[in-house]
Write a protein that holds these residues in place. Structure first.
Motif, short mmCIF file in Angstrom:
data_model
loop_
_atom_site.label_atom_id
_atom_site.label_comp_id
_atom_site.label_asym_id
_atom_site.label_seq_id
_atom_site.Cartn_x
_atom_site.Cartn_y
_atom_site.Cartn_z
N VAL A 45 118.89 25.06 74.74
CA VAL A 45 119.99 24.75 75.66
C VAL A 45 120.72 23.49 75.20
O VAL A 45 121.51 22.93 75.96
N CYS A 46 120.47 23.08 73.99
CA CYS A 46 121.11 21.88 73.43
C CYS A 46 122.34 22.30 72.64
O CYS A 46 122.22 22.90 71.56
N PRO A 47 123.55 22.01 73.13
CA PRO A 47 124.76 22.44 72.42
C PRO A 47 124.88 21.80 71.04
O PRO A 47 125.36 22.43 70.10
N TRP A 48 124.41 20.56 70.91
CA TRP A 48 124.50 19.88 69.61
C TRP A 48 123.53 20.49 68.61
O TRP A 48 123.75 20.40 67.40
N CYS A 49 122.47 21.11 69.11
CA CYS A 49 121.57 21.83 68.21
C CYS A 49 122.27 23.05 67.62
O CYS A 49 122.10 23.37 66.44
N ARG A 50 123.04 23.74 68.46
CA ARG A 50 123.78 24.89 67.93
C ARG A 50 124.85 24.45 66.94
O ARG A 50 125.04 25.08 65.89
N ASN A 94 118.61 13.02 61.62
CA ASN A 94 118.66 13.02 63.08
C ASN A 94 120.10 13.24 63.53
O ASN A 94 120.97 12.41 63.27
N GLY A 95 120.37 14.39 64.16
CA GLY A 95 121.71 14.64 64.69
C GLY A 95 122.41 15.82 64.03
O GLY A 95 121.98 16.34 63.01
N SER A 96 123.53 16.22 64.65
CA SER A 96 124.29 17.38 64.16
C SER A 96 125.43 16.89 63.28
O SER A 96 126.59 16.91 63.66
#
Length: 214
Positions: free
Chosen positions: A10-15, A190-192
């Motif tokens: 449910v993490c948009p930044w993961c997508r 770490n991060g998108s």
């Protein structure tokens, strides 16, 4: 190349990060890439029925309704720039993601990346409750997983415990936010980040693995 990805469904930044990473991989010189997906439960206290999405976000972020709207609009634009759809108007529920991570763990290796993307799509584009077992079974069935057998596996307490334990282990080892990547057991990201940053990191990691000439 081995890439361990810690994420929540449910993490948009993961997508967004997944899209950037896969775009970078498509441009890289790597011939063989093994991706391992690891659960990171952002909030395991969410009940099976979920919470009303925007109220939950307001409470979680400590923001007013208008601030949440601006945040979601910004994130949606970032998704569009990356080439992924994030339709927050369709999302009605903040959900518990344990079931979705169980499905990823159970999915055959050859379709695992596709199953991850299907779960993201179900939540961010279709607004489905990916904390609902019927929704998760339907996704698995689309990838040739046997529905009745899958439902039994998803109800197996041992499978649930493994997901929770792995998420807890990640936190105990200093992972506090997602997406979080570890490449070849040595380079952490770490991060998108952008496609360009991911590509540079992949290339740098490859160079680190070239044996030094004597």
């Amino acid at each position: 190349m081995l890439i361990d990805i810690f994420h929540d469904t449910v993490c948009p930044w993961c997508r967004i990060g997944k899209k950037h990473l896969f775009d970078a991989l498509a441009q890289s010189q790597e011939q063989e890439v093994n991706i391992r997906w690891h659960p990171f439960l952002l909030d395991n206290t969410v009940p099976a029925d979920g919470y009303e999405f925007r109220s939950f976000m307001q409470n979680r972020k400590g923001m007013k309704a208008e601030e949440i709207k601006h945040l979601l609009d910004y994130t949606q634009r970032a998704g569009e720039a990356a080439g992924v759809k994030l339709d927050f108007d369709k999302i009605r529920l903040a959900v518990n993601t344990k079931l979705s991570h169980q499905l990823i763990a159970l999915a055959p290796a050859k379709v695992k990346n596709d199953v991850v993307e299907a779960i993201y799509k179900a939540y961010f584009e279709d607004g489905l409750n990916i904390g609902n077992i019927d929704v998760i079974v339907a996704i698995g069935t689309a990838y040739q997983m046997h529905p009745s057998e899958l439902k039994l596996q998803l109800n197996d307490r041992n499978v649930v415990d493994v997901v929770v334990a792995e998420s807890t282990f990640a936190r105990l080892n200093g992972i506090n936010s997602v997406p979080f990547l570890i490449i070849n057991n040595k380079v952490q990201v770490n991060g998108s980040h952008s496609v360009e940053v991911f590509l540079e990191t992949l290339n740098r990691t490859t160079l680190l693995d070239i044996p030094a000439k004597i």
